[in-house]
Design an enzyme around this catalytic site. Structure first.
Site, PDB file in Angstrom:
ATOM      1  N   PHE A  14      24.148  41.055  43.988  1.00 21.96           N
ATOM      2  CA  PHE A  14      23.302  42.264  43.938  1.00 21.96           C
ATOM      3  C   PHE A  14      22.132  42.086  42.957  1.00 21.96           C
ATOM      4  N   SER A  88      32.427  40.887  39.150  1.00 18.67           N
ATOM      5  CA  SER A  88      31.727  41.995  38.502  1.00 18.67           C
ATOM      6  C   SER A  88      32.384  43.358  38.695  1.00 18.67           C
ATOM      7  N   THR A 103      36.256  32.771  36.358  1.00 14.90           N
ATOM      8  CA  THR A 103      34.815  32.731  36.625  1.00 14.90           C
ATOM      9  C   THR A 103      34.016  33.160  35.397  1.00 14.90           C
ATOM     10  N   THR A 135      26.952  43.037  30.072  1.00 11.02           N
ATOM     11  CA  THR A 135      27.105  44.446  30.442  1.00 11.02           C
ATOM     12  C   THR A 135      27.337  45.321  29.212  1.00 11.02           C
ATOM     13  N   ASP A 136      27.013  46.601  29.336  1.00 10.87           N
ATOM     14  CA  ASP A 136      27.304  47.531  28.236  1.00 10.87           C
ATOM     15  C   ASP A 136      28.810  47.777  28.095  1.00 10.87           C
ATOM     16  N   GLU A 137      29.591  47.384  29.126  1.00  7.42           N
ATOM     17  CA  GLU A 137      31.026  47.690  29.097  1.00  7.42           C
ATOM     18  C   GLU A 137      31.756  46.934  27.983  1.00  7.42           C
ATOM     19  N   TYR A 161      37.744  43.067  33.205  1.00  6.91           N
ATOM     20  CA  TYR A 161      36.347  42.687  33.455  1.00  6.91           C
ATOM     21  C   TYR A 161      35.552  42.665  32.157  1.00  6.91           C
ATOM     22  N   ALA A 163      36.594  42.613  29.112  1.00 11.38           N
ATOM     23  CA  ALA A 163      37.135  41.633  28.157  1.00 11.38           C
ATOM     24  C   ALA A 163      36.636  40.233  28.492  1.00 11.38           C
ATOM     25  N   LYS A 165      33.806  39.497  30.081  1.00 10.38           N
ATOM     26  CA  LYS A 165      32.371  39.414  29.771  1.00 10.38           C
ATOM     27  C   LYS A 165      32.168  39.309  28.253  1.00 10.38           C
ATOM     28  N   ASN A 190      24.962  50.600  34.116  1.00 12.18           N
ATOM     29  CA  ASN A 190      25.241  50.512  35.568  1.00 12.18           C
ATOM     30  C   ASN A 190      23.949  50.443  36.373  1.00 12.18           C
ATOM     31  N   PRO A 216      36.656  58.882  47.418  1.00 11.46           N
ATOM     32  CA  PRO A 216      37.729  58.901  46.415  1.00 11.46           C
ATOM     33  C   PRO A 216      37.185  58.973  44.984  1.00 11.46           C
ATOM     34  N   ASN A 260      30.171  61.473  36.845  1.00 15.07           N
ATOM     35  CA  ASN A 260      30.371  60.973  38.217  1.00 15.07           C
ATOM     36  C   ASN A 260      30.270  62.082  39.268  1.00 15.07           C
ATOM     37  N   HIS A 295      40.490  53.876  32.513  1.00 14.34           N
ATOM     38  CA  HIS A 295      39.124  54.268  32.909  1.00 14.34           C
ATOM     39  C   HIS A 295      38.269  54.672  31.699  1.00 14.34           C
TER      40      HIS A 295
HETATM   41  P1  NAD Z   1      27.808  40.820  42.204  1.00 14.23           P
HETATM   42  O1  NAD Z   1      29.297  40.869  42.262  1.00 14.23           O
HETATM   43  O2  NAD Z   1      27.017  41.602  43.179  1.00 14.23           O
HETATM   44  O3  NAD Z   1      27.327  39.303  42.327  1.00 14.23           O
HETATM   45  C1  NAD Z   1      27.960  38.254  41.654  1.00 14.23           C
HETATM   46  C2  NAD Z   1      27.517  36.955  42.290  1.00 14.23           C
HETATM   47  O4  NAD Z   1      28.177  35.889  41.598  1.00 14.23           O
HETATM   48  C3  NAD Z   1      27.892  36.834  43.767  1.00 14.23           C
HETATM   49  O5  NAD Z   1      26.790  36.363  44.509  1.00 14.23           O
HETATM   50  C4  NAD Z   1      29.027  35.829  43.777  1.00 14.23           C
HETATM   51  O6  NAD Z   1      29.080  35.041  44.961  1.00 14.23           O
HETATM   52  C5  NAD Z   1      28.699  34.968  42.559  1.00 14.23           C
HETATM   53  N1  NAD Z   1      29.894  34.341  41.995  1.00 14.23           N
HETATM   54  C6  NAD Z   1      31.079  34.932  41.700  1.00 14.23           C
HETATM   55  N2  NAD Z   1      31.950  34.012  41.239  1.00 14.23           N
HETATM   56  C7  NAD Z   1      31.289  32.826  41.218  1.00 14.23           C
HETATM   57  C8  NAD Z   1      31.640  31.510  40.836  1.00 14.23           C
HETATM   58  N3  NAD Z   1      32.873  31.231  40.394  1.00 14.23           N
HETATM   59  N4  NAD Z   1      30.703  30.538  40.923  1.00 14.23           N
HETATM   60  C9  NAD Z   1      29.466  30.811  41.370  1.00 14.23           C
HETATM   61  N5  NAD Z   1      29.088  32.041  41.775  1.00 14.23           N
HETATM   62  C10 NAD Z   1      29.975  33.031  41.699  1.00 14.23           C
HETATM   63  O7  NAD Z   1      27.455  41.211  40.705  1.00 14.23           O
HETATM   64  P2  NAD Z   1      26.203  42.005  40.123  1.00 14.23           P
HETATM   65  O8  NAD Z   1      26.523  43.459  40.120  1.00 14.23           O
HETATM   66  O9  NAD Z   1      24.960  41.532  40.763  1.00 14.23           O
HETATM   67  O10 NAD Z   1      26.247  41.518  38.601  1.00 14.23           O
HETATM   68  C11 NAD Z   1      25.545  40.340  38.202  1.00 14.23           C
HETATM   69  C12 NAD Z   1      25.715  40.142  36.716  1.00 14.23           C
HETATM   70  O11 NAD Z   1      25.197  41.258  36.003  1.00 14.23           O
HETATM   71  C13 NAD Z   1      27.174  40.004  36.275  1.00 14.23           C
HETATM   72  O12 NAD Z   1      27.246  38.999  35.293  1.00 14.23           O
HETATM   73  C14 NAD Z   1      27.530  41.368  35.707  1.00 14.23           C
HETATM   74  O13 NAD Z   1      28.518  41.247  34.703  1.00 14.23           O
HETATM   75  C15 NAD Z   1      26.186  41.798  35.146  1.00 14.23           C
HETATM   76  N6  NAD Z   1      25.966  43.264  35.093  1.00 14.23           N
HETATM   77  C16 NAD Z   1      26.158  44.019  36.221  1.00 14.23           C
HETATM   78  C17 NAD Z   1      25.914  45.399  36.169  1.00 14.23           C
HETATM   79  C18 NAD Z   1      26.065  46.259  37.395  1.00 14.23           C
HETATM   80  O14 NAD Z   1      25.901  47.494  37.286  1.00 14.23           O
HETATM   81  N7  NAD Z   1      26.316  45.729  38.569  1.00 14.23           N
HETATM   82  C19 NAD Z   1      25.489  45.989  34.969  1.00 14.23           C
HETATM   83  C20 NAD Z   1      25.313  45.163  33.842  1.00 14.23           C
HETATM   84  C21 NAD Z   1      25.553  43.796  33.926  1.00 14.23           C
HETATM   85  P1  TYD Z   2      31.732  51.383  39.510  1.00 13.90           P
HETATM   86  O1  TYD Z   2      30.574  51.478  40.451  1.00 13.90           O
HETATM   87  O2  TYD Z   2      32.955  50.644  39.934  1.00 13.90           O
HETATM   88  O3  TYD Z   2      31.151  50.797  38.139  1.00 13.90           O
HETATM   89  P2  TYD Z   2      31.857  50.684  36.669  1.00 13.90           P
HETATM   90  O4  TYD Z   2      33.298  50.905  36.798  1.00 13.90           O
HETATM   91  O5  TYD Z   2      31.539  49.274  36.290  1.00 13.90           O
HETATM   92  O6  TYD Z   2      31.161  51.699  35.820  1.00 13.90           O
HETATM   93  O7  TYD Z   2      32.184  52.851  39.126  1.00 13.90           O
HETATM   94  C1  TYD Z   2      31.274  53.805  38.575  1.00 13.90           C
HETATM   95  C2  TYD Z   2      32.068  55.038  38.192  1.00 13.90           C
HETATM   96  O8  TYD Z   2      32.568  55.656  39.401  1.00 13.90           O
HETATM   97  C3  TYD Z   2      33.294  54.720  37.360  1.00 13.90           C
HETATM   98  O9  TYD Z   2      33.495  55.776  36.410  1.00 13.90           O
HETATM   99  C4  TYD Z   2      34.439  54.723  38.353  1.00 13.90           C
HETATM  100  C5  TYD Z   2      33.995  55.736  39.391  1.00 13.90           C
HETATM  101  N1  TYD Z   2      34.449  55.467  40.774  1.00 13.90           N
HETATM  102  C6  TYD Z   2      35.121  56.471  41.482  1.00 13.90           C
HETATM  103  O10 TYD Z   2      35.346  57.584  40.987  1.00 13.90           O
HETATM  104  N2  TYD Z   2      35.524  56.177  42.759  1.00 13.90           N
HETATM  105  C7  TYD Z   2      35.298  54.962  43.349  1.00 13.90           C
HETATM  106  O11 TYD Z   2      35.721  54.758  44.509  1.00 13.90           O
HETATM  107  C8  TYD Z   2      34.609  53.960  42.596  1.00 13.90           C
HETATM  108  C9  TYD Z   2      34.343  52.606  43.199  1.00 13.90           C
HETATM  109  C10 TYD Z   2      34.197  54.264  41.318  1.00 13.90           C
END
Ligand code: NAD
Ligand code: TYD
Length: 353
Positions: A14, A88, A103, A135-137, A161, A163, A165, A190, A216, A260, A295
């Site tokens: 993504f 992720s 990973t 991530t901020d998590e 997750y 932990a 990161k 997020n 859900p 949420n 959560h």
């Molecule tokens: P995503 O799950 O959409 O994409 C992760 C990508 O990594 C995928 O293309 C997957 O194929 C690849 N991948 C997974 N395991 C692999 C491996 N062992 N070797 C090579 N490639 C591998 O994740 P995302 O939401 O795009 O997040 C990207 C990064 O940003 C992550 O490091 C995540 O911790 C960080 N991040 C995400 C968010 C968010 O809201 N999504 C927020 C802050 C930080």
């Molecule tokens: P998510 O998109 O999984 O991101 P993160 O857990 O990394 O913040 O979830 C965002 C928020 O939405 C989180 O508080 C969990 C909640 N959530 C639901 O209530 N229902 C769902 O089906 C999902 C996927 C998340």
């Protein structure tokens, strides 16, 4: 002048696909190598618009494979690494903590070690950079009292997750302190936008509303997240990669906190409008379900450092960003259907194995 070669990991996911797009289009003088294992979350359809570009190469590789990572670094002599590849999703990490650690932790150490070794054997760390996208998590969970995560907030991860990161971030800092690696880390809130795998809240709920399936909501729906448009995150990564100071951490956030349930109701309203349904129709799909174990209650970012030191701030408003996001998913239902059916995976496994 030699072209710089930058490795972006997780570029078929993504956020990674948005980062790859920004770098390939903005920097024709860079060779961009996108490394991705194409797990369930990786999808090369995300990058169809740039796949023929001269400055872009895709490599299918798993970062847990140490030898393959070392060989790739020897072959390409990268000038920089922007590391996004990760497991992720919090819910998946609860089901498979070890897979997540392999990973996120071991994969990161493999990349750090390969970068250290090729850079030290070459012309050193001069103008090199290892950028860890985090991530901020990792900061844990806030009370609903106006407090914010700062760059100085102590790490307090609570899910497998976060932990994993946090552990990866610690290794990145350890490589700086022990081996002088030029590193930079950002911790972002997020993200939402196009091309997000429909297991995360916003794309999952768009999909479910479209299909007339239940929504859900975990627990009482009162958990709070700060939402940032993914393109704004990709732009922040570009700025930090080029202007950030070695050894520093930058928090990135949307200044956009939502409970949420409020966010879900807004999304339902937007979906009703887009699908031509009466207001209130989609809300009827809301179903409160058992809470996610452990959560986190609230995430919220103080992004003043990146704003004042690097001049970045979010450009997209949430209302417009959310509408654009809904429009994208509704105009790309084939993408949604493919990723949920796993069809894309079979296609690319055939092509790249
Ligand atoms: P995503 O799950 O959409 O994409 C992760 C990508 O990594 C995928 O293309 C997957 O194929 C690849 N991948 C997974 N395991 C692999 C491996 N062992 N070797 C090579 N490639 C591998 O994740 P995302 O939401 O795009 O997040 C990207 C990064 O940003 C992550 O490091 C995540 O911790 C960080 N991040 C995400 C968010 C968010 O809201 N999504 C927020 C802050 C930080
Ligand atoms: P998510 O998109 O999984 O991101 P993160 O857990 O990394 O913040 O979830 C965002 C928020 O939405 C989180 O508080 C969990 C909640 N959530 C639901 O209530 N229902 C769902 O089906 C999902 C996927 C998340």
């Amino acid at each position: 002048m030699n072209k710089k070669t930058i490795l972006i990991t997780g570029g078929a996911g993504f956020i990674g696909s948005h980062v790859v797009r920004v770098f390939v289009n903005k920097y024709p003088n860079y060779n961009i190598v996108n490394l991705d294992a194409l797990t369930y979350a990786g999808n090369l359809h995300n990058l169809e618009d740039i796949e023929g570009k001269e400055n872009y190469t895709f490599v299918k590789l798993d970062i847990t494979n140490r030898d393959a990572v070392n060989n790739l670094f020897k072959e390409h002599q990268f000038d920089g690494v922007i590391h996004l590849a990760a497991e992720s999703h919090v819910d998946r990490s609860i089901h498979d903590p070890i897979g997540c650690a392999e990973t996120n932790v071991i994969g990161t150490i493999n990349l750090l070690t390969a970068a250290r070794d090729t850079w030290r054997d070459g012309d050193g760390y001069q103008s090199k950079r290892f950028y860890q996208v985090s991530t901020d998590e990792v900061y844990g969970s806030l009370k609903n009292d106006g407090s914010l995560f700062m760059e100085t907030t102590a790490y307090d991860p609570r899910s497998p997750y976060s932990a994993s990161k946090a552990s990866a971030d610690h290794f990145v800092r350890a490589y700086q302190h022990t081996f002088n690696m030029p590193i930079v880390i950002s911790n972002c809130s997020n993200n939402y936008g196009s091309h997000q795998f429909p297991e995360k809240l916003i794309p999952l709920f768009i999909y479910n509303i479209y299909e007339g399936k239940k929504l859900p909501v975990y627990g009482n729906g009162k958990n709070i997240r700060d939402w940032l448009y993914v393109v704004d995150h990709a732009k922040a990564i570009d700025i930090i990669y080029h202007q950030g100071i070695n050894g520093e951490t930058y928090n990135i956030g949307g200044l956009n906190e939502w409970e949420n349930l409020d966010l879900i109701k807004l999304l339902c309203k937007v979906m009703d409008k887009k699908l031509g349904k009466a207001t209130g129709t989609s809300e009827q799909l809301i179903e409160f379900v058992k809470d996610r174990p452990g959560h986190d209650a609230r995430y919220a970012i103080d992004a003043s450092k990146i704003q004042s030191e690097l001049g970045w701030q979010p450009e997209q408003t949430f209302e417009t960003g959310l509408e654009e996001t809904v429009d994208w998913y509704l105009s790309n239902l084939d993408w949604l259907q493919q990723v949920t059916s796993g069809e894309y995976q079979k296609y690319y496994d055939k092509q790249y194995s």
